[in-house]
Design a protein around this motif. Structure first.
Motif, PDB file in Angstrom:
ATOM      1  N   ASP A 156      16.723 -16.889   2.958  1.00 56.91           N
ATOM      2  CA  ASP A 156      17.556 -16.019   2.464  1.00 56.91           C
ATOM      3  C   ASP A 156      17.199 -14.549   3.254  1.00 56.91           C
ATOM      4  OD1 ASP A 156      18.217 -13.582   0.862  1.00 56.91           O
ATOM      5  OD2 ASP A 156      17.816 -14.445  -0.999  1.00 56.91           O
ATOM      6  N   MET A 157      15.934 -14.114   2.985  1.00 63.16           N
ATOM      7  CA  MET A 157      15.448 -12.955   3.748  1.00 63.16           C
ATOM      8  C   MET A 157      14.040 -12.657   4.034  1.00 63.16           C
ATOM      9  SD  MET A 157      15.293  -9.753   0.946  1.00 63.16           S
ATOM     10  CE  MET A 157      13.998  -9.107   2.186  1.00 63.16           C
ATOM     11  N   PHE A 158      13.713 -11.889   4.861  1.00 62.30           N
ATOM     12  CA  PHE A 158      12.226 -11.746   5.034  1.00 62.30           C
ATOM     13  C   PHE A 158      11.969 -10.266   5.561  1.00 62.30           C
ATOM     14  CE2 PHE A 158      14.007 -13.438   9.027  1.00 62.30           C
ATOM     15  CZ  PHE A 158      13.259 -12.783   9.996  1.00 62.30           C
ATOM     16  N   GLU A 159      10.512  -9.952   5.793  1.00 63.38           N
ATOM     17  CA  GLU A 159      10.229  -8.584   6.097  1.00 63.38           C
ATOM     18  C   GLU A 159       9.534  -8.671   7.534  1.00 63.38           C
ATOM     19  OE1 GLU A 159       9.663  -6.184   2.252  1.00 63.38           O
ATOM     20  OE2 GLU A 159       7.912  -6.612   3.290  1.00 63.38           O
ATOM     21  N   GLU A 180      20.134 -10.326  11.081  1.00 62.70           N
ATOM     22  CA  GLU A 180      20.794  -8.814  10.794  1.00 62.70           C
ATOM     23  C   GLU A 180      19.796  -8.011   9.787  1.00 62.70           C
ATOM     24  OE1 GLU A 180      24.555  -8.224   7.828  1.00 62.70           O
ATOM     25  OE2 GLU A 180      24.982  -8.805   9.725  1.00 62.70           O
ATOM     26  N   GLU A 181      19.613  -6.740  10.220  1.00 63.96           N
ATOM     27  CA  GLU A 181      18.803  -5.749   9.167  1.00 63.96           C
ATOM     28  C   GLU A 181      19.579  -5.401   8.175  1.00 63.96           C
ATOM     29  OE1 GLU A 181      16.773  -1.658   9.633  1.00 63.96           O
ATOM     30  OE2 GLU A 181      17.451  -2.559  11.421  1.00 63.96           O
ATOM     31  N   ILE A 182      18.689  -5.463   6.857  1.00 58.66           N
ATOM     32  CA  ILE A 182      19.506  -5.275   5.718  1.00 58.66           C
ATOM     33  C   ILE A 182      19.235  -3.478   5.659  1.00 58.66           C
ATOM     34  CG2 ILE A 182      19.123  -5.395   3.378  1.00 58.66           C
ATOM     35  CD1 ILE A 182      18.053  -8.052   3.636  1.00 58.66           C
ATOM     36  N   THR A 183      20.329  -2.994   5.438  1.00 60.73           N
ATOM     37  CA  THR A 183      20.470  -1.615   5.045  1.00 60.73           C
ATOM     38  C   THR A 183      21.000  -1.236   3.835  1.00 60.73           C
ATOM     39  OG1 THR A 183      22.503  -1.352   6.348  1.00 60.73           O
ATOM     40  CG2 THR A 183      20.400  -0.926   7.613  1.00 60.73           C
ATOM     41  N   VAL A 184      20.560  -0.309   3.005  1.00 67.36           N
ATOM     42  CA  VAL A 184      20.942   0.163   1.605  1.00 67.36           C
ATOM     43  C   VAL A 184      21.600   1.373   1.817  1.00 67.36           C
ATOM     44  CG1 VAL A 184      20.197   0.075  -0.792  1.00 67.36           C
ATOM     45  CG2 VAL A 184      18.794  -1.034   0.936  1.00 67.36           C
ATOM     46  N   SER A 210      11.166   0.410  21.792  1.00 69.77           N
ATOM     47  CA  SER A 210      12.602  -0.225  21.886  1.00 69.77           C
ATOM     48  C   SER A 210      12.854  -1.609  21.454  1.00 69.77           C
ATOM     49  CB  SER A 210      12.724  -0.340  23.514  1.00 69.77           C
ATOM     50  OG  SER A 210      11.896  -1.259  23.966  1.00 69.77           O
ATOM     51  N   THR A 211      11.606  -2.077  20.470  1.00 68.95           N
ATOM     52  CA  THR A 211      11.867  -3.382  19.634  1.00 68.95           C
ATOM     53  C   THR A 211      12.590  -3.375  18.694  1.00 68.95           C
ATOM     54  OG1 THR A 211       9.394  -3.845  20.254  1.00 68.95           O
ATOM     55  CG2 THR A 211      10.367  -5.231  18.500  1.00 68.95           C
ATOM     56  N   THR A 212      13.640  -4.118  18.508  1.00 75.14           N
ATOM     57  CA  THR A 212      14.522  -4.298  17.547  1.00 75.14           C
ATOM     58  C   THR A 212      14.745  -5.569  16.860  1.00 75.14           C
ATOM     59  OG1 THR A 212      16.322  -5.040  18.897  1.00 75.14           O
ATOM     60  CG2 THR A 212      16.051  -2.528  18.760  1.00 75.14           C
ATOM     61  N   VAL A 213      15.611  -5.747  15.750  1.00 69.86           N
ATOM     62  CA  VAL A 213      15.731  -7.117  15.203  1.00 69.86           C
ATOM     63  C   VAL A 213      16.321  -8.102  16.203  1.00 69.86           C
ATOM     64  CG1 VAL A 213      17.018  -8.239  13.264  1.00 69.86           C
ATOM     65  CG2 VAL A 213      15.932  -5.925  13.091  1.00 69.86           C
ATOM     66  N   ALA A 214      16.951  -7.565  17.061  1.00 70.56           N
ATOM     67  CA  ALA A 214      17.303  -8.398  18.317  1.00 70.56           C
ATOM     68  C   ALA A 214      16.441  -9.378  19.146  1.00 70.56           C
ATOM     69  CB  ALA A 214      18.519  -7.800  18.974  1.00 70.56           C
ATOM     70  N   ASP A 215      15.159  -8.712  18.918  1.00 72.27           N
ATOM     71  CA  ASP A 215      13.767  -9.486  19.866  1.00 72.27           C
ATOM     72  C   ASP A 215      13.408 -10.669  18.922  1.00 72.27           C
ATOM     73  OD1 ASP A 215      14.178  -7.381  22.031  1.00 72.27           O
ATOM     74  OD2 ASP A 215      13.499  -6.051  20.670  1.00 72.27           O
ATOM     75  N   PHE A 216      13.791 -10.720  17.717  1.00 69.86           N
ATOM     76  CA  PHE A 216      13.269 -11.778  16.989  1.00 69.86           C
ATOM     77  C   PHE A 216      14.066 -12.878  16.725  1.00 69.86           C
ATOM     78  CE2 PHE A 216      11.093  -7.737  16.100  1.00 69.86           C
ATOM     79  CZ  PHE A 216       9.948  -8.014  16.064  1.00 69.86           C
ATOM     80  N   LYS A 264       7.183   0.898  11.050  1.00 69.21           N
ATOM     81  CA  LYS A 264       8.258   0.609  10.061  1.00 69.21           C
ATOM     82  C   LYS A 264       8.330  -0.687   9.694  1.00 69.21           C
ATOM     83  CE  LYS A 264      11.897  -0.288  13.224  1.00 69.21           C
ATOM     84  NZ  LYS A 264      13.176   0.194  13.780  1.00 69.21           N
ATOM     85  N   THR A 265       8.786  -0.964   8.466  1.00 72.26           N
ATOM     86  CA  THR A 265       9.075  -2.260   7.917  1.00 72.26           C
ATOM     87  C   THR A 265      10.437  -2.302   7.691  1.00 72.26           C
ATOM     88  OG1 THR A 265       6.875  -2.208   6.766  1.00 72.26           O
ATOM     89  CG2 THR A 265       8.399  -3.834   5.943  1.00 72.26           C
ATOM     90  N   VAL A 266      10.928  -3.761   8.261  1.00 71.02           N
ATOM     91  CA  VAL A 266      12.395  -3.995   8.179  1.00 71.02           C
ATOM     92  C   VAL A 266      12.663  -5.136   7.568  1.00 71.02           C
ATOM     93  CG1 VAL A 266      14.412  -4.304   9.569  1.00 71.02           C
ATOM     94  CG2 VAL A 266      12.726  -2.882  10.401  1.00 71.02           C
TER      95      VAL A 266
END
Length: 52
Positions: free
Chosen positions: A17-20, A48-52, A30-36, A3-5
């Protein structure tokens, strides 16, 4: 396909502002945005992950 987040940095002092994040097959499921951390301000707790 891994996936790309889209991620936003919520630190008010950060200029970014934002990045991927582009996950790879080698990353644990188990890797999540919290690991970065933000590549600009180096704050890990402000992503924070951007969700649409």
């Amino acid at each position: 396909m891994p996936k790309t987040v889209e991620v936003a940095c919520t630190n008010d002092a950060c200029e970014l502002d934002m990045f991927e994040l582009h996950y790879t097959y080698d990353m644990p499921a188990s890797t999540t945005v919290a690991d970065f951390v933000c590549p600009y301000c180096q704050q890990g707790d402000s992503l924070e992950e951007i969700t649409v």
